[in-house]
Design an enzyme around this catalytic site. Structure first.
Site, PDB file in Angstrom:
ATOM      1  N   ARG A 106     -68.357 -64.227 -39.852  1.00 18.25           N
ATOM      2  CA  ARG A 106     -69.702 -63.675 -40.109  1.00 18.25           C
ATOM      3  C   ARG A 106     -69.732 -62.171 -39.854  1.00 18.25           C
ATOM      4  O   ARG A 106     -70.446 -61.438 -40.533  1.00 18.25           O
ATOM      5  CB  ARG A 106     -70.742 -64.387 -39.237  1.00 18.25           C
ATOM      6  CG  ARG A 106     -71.112 -65.749 -39.796  1.00 18.25           C
ATOM      7  CD  ARG A 106     -72.170 -66.458 -38.972  1.00 18.25           C
ATOM      8  NE  ARG A 106     -72.661 -67.623 -39.693  1.00 18.25           N
ATOM      9  CZ  ARG A 106     -73.430 -68.560 -39.172  1.00 18.25           C
ATOM     10  NH1 ARG A 106     -73.805 -68.479 -37.909  1.00 18.25           N
ATOM     11  NH2 ARG A 106     -73.834 -69.575 -39.900  1.00 18.25           N
ATOM     12  N   GLY A 116     -70.585 -72.990 -40.186  1.00 19.79           N
ATOM     13  CA  GLY A 116     -69.772 -72.331 -39.160  1.00 19.79           C
ATOM     14  C   GLY A 116     -68.519 -73.121 -38.812  1.00 19.79           C
ATOM     15  O   GLY A 116     -67.405 -72.590 -38.829  1.00 19.79           O
TER      16      GLY A 116
HETATM   17  C1  3PG Z   1     -76.594 -70.758 -38.063  1.00 22.66           C
HETATM   18  O1  3PG Z   1     -75.759 -70.515 -37.193  1.00 22.66           O
HETATM   19  O2  3PG Z   1     -76.567 -71.758 -38.777  1.00 22.66           O
HETATM   20  C2  3PG Z   1     -77.674 -69.758 -38.289  1.00 22.66           C
HETATM   21  O3  3PG Z   1     -77.406 -68.589 -37.585  1.00 22.66           O
HETATM   22  C3  3PG Z   1     -79.025 -70.314 -37.913  1.00 22.66           C
HETATM   23  O4  3PG Z   1     -79.041 -70.697 -36.570  1.00 22.66           O
HETATM   24  P1  3PG Z   1     -80.050 -71.824 -36.107  1.00 22.66           P
HETATM   25  O5  3PG Z   1     -79.576 -73.107 -36.703  1.00 22.66           O
HETATM   26  O6  3PG Z   1     -80.036 -71.818 -34.615  1.00 22.66           O
HETATM   27  O7  3PG Z   1     -81.420 -71.457 -36.658  1.00 22.66           O
END
Ligand code: 3PG
Ligand code: MG
Length: 402
Positions: free
Chosen positions: A42, A360
């Site tokens: 990212r 991620g």
């Molecule tokens: C993620 O990591 O998917 C985004 O940054 C959003 O984070 P969140 O699911 O805590 O809103």
């Protein structure tokens, strides 16, 4: 013509530019036991936007969230922990402001010269962020002339820093926001069939809507990871001590029913890699899905299942992947994820498959398999990627459309 105003449409020289980025990066222990950023994807993706604004002489004020502190100041979720890694990735000095609003932020911004880069503290330390509170958004905007939204992966959240700011300041899409959109539209807007969706990861509960929608759109749905256990349990198999959402058995059965009606094939594990503990190199055995011992934990898909998945992927023209097939962070439970990733990458390289992955964990898993560069496209988005796949409007994108 882009559907957004982009960096092509503005001169940012001398401007104070609030840039919403996604720095919600995974953390873990390195070999010396120090907690570090374990995947910088990212960070790498936002460097183009940062460079472009900084090179023009804009003051780059980065805004981001980190974790889910729910409006409280949680020291473990301070962005101070990642600023040095970010500076390394961007290869430019980055200063840190200990609050994203108020006198601290104002002083930090006032101290900037043209081209400087500043990272402000976690927006979610303020309750107004997730409420998209107007006063909080105005407090953020107070230190800026322009808003650049570059966090596609957070655009499914209607928060002050993703939506509110775009209604207060002149707003532009950053390069990541632009390229994520373009790549997803071109890869998956009108996909070539057969389309395979591979959905893994820990929980069914976070992906229920997605699964329901996917069975209507894809030709085969491959279910792996912890969430597969919920389906196995719903079918009456004992999954022992495995991760499993037993209360979702009914929903799992509904999804299976819906897939039958829609003519979408479902692939669930036939065999599993089972261990008694979740630890690297733990002793493991391979069992049939219906023979998991009551003190065992399913940590990966077994070889027969891998073979079946590979067959489906070889027959498909498009693959959408979200979520690992097993506990890929620890060996040897990374095998199914790595083997399937390699096949998908090879098919893509051979021009036989369009492969798009997001999330991620998925990005980390594909990096681990060493094939991330061979996929057609890898989105940095997790939840936003899923919602995009579900066909939902993303508020952080919608607010930018001209
Ligand atoms: C993620 O990591 O998917 C985004 O940054 C959003 O984070 P969140 O699911 O805590 O809103
Ligand atoms: Mg998320």
């Amino acid at each position: 013509m882009s559907k957004f105003n982009t960096l092509d449409d503005v001169n940012l020289s001398g401007k104070r530019v609030l840039v919403r980025v996604d720095l919600n990066v995974p953390m873990g222990e390195n070999s010396e036991g120090v907690i570090v950023v374990t995947d910088t994807t990212r960070m790498k993706r936002i460097t183009n936007t940062i460079d472009e604004i900084s090179d023009q002489g804009g003051k780059v004020i980065l805004l981001a969230h980190f974790g889910r502190p729910k409006g409280e100041v949680v020291p473990e979720m301070s962005l101070a922990r990642i600023v040095s890694t970010l500076a390394k990735v961007v290869a430019k000095p980055i200063t840190f402001g200990t609050n994203c609003i108020g006198p601290m932020a104002e002083a930090a911004v006032s101290a900037m010269n043209n081209g400087d880069i500043l990272l402000l503290e976690n927006t979610r330390f303020h309750a107004g962020e997730e409420k998209n509170d107007e006063y909080f958004a105005k407090a953020l905007a107070a230190n800026a002339d322009v808003f650049v939204s570059d966090a596609f992966s957070t655009s499914h959240r209607a928060h002050a820093s993703t939506v509110g700011l775009a209604t207060i300041l002149p707003a532009y899409a950053g390069r990541t926001m632009q390229s994520e959109q373009e790549a997803l539209e071109s890869g998956l807007g009108q996909p070539q069939h057969p389309v395979a969706a591979l959905v893994g990861g820990a929980k069914v509960s976070s992906k229920l809507e997605l699964l329901k929608n996917l069975v209507e759109k894809v030709d085969v749905l491959i279910i792996g990871g912890g969430m597969a256990n919920t389906f196995l349990a719903a079918q009456g198999h004992d999954v022992g001590k495995s991760l499993c959402e037993h209360d979702l058995a009914g929903t799992a059965m509904e999804i299976l029913e819906a897939s039958k009606k829609a003519g979408c094939a479902i692939v669930l594990p036939d065999d599993c890699v089972v261990a008694k503990e979740f630890a690297a190199n733990a002793h493991f055995e391979i069992t049939k899905a219906e023979e998991v011992p009551s003190d065992g934990m399913i940590l990966d898909a077994g070889p027969e299942t891998i073979e079946k998945i590979v067959k489906w992927i070889s027959k498909s023209r498009t693959l959408v992947w979200n979520g690992p097939l097993g506990a890929f962070e620890i060996a040897p439970f990374d095998r199914a994820t790595v083997e399937v990733a390699k096949i998908a990458a090879a098919q893509t390289k051979a021009g036989k498959l369009v492969s798009v992955a997001g999330g991620g964990d998925t990005v980390a898993a594909l990096n681990h398999a060493g094939v991330a560069d061979d996929f057609t496209y890898i989105s940095t988005a997790g939840g936003a990627f899923l919602e995009w796949m579900e066909g939902k409007e993303l508020p952080g994108v919608a607010v930018l459309v001209k």
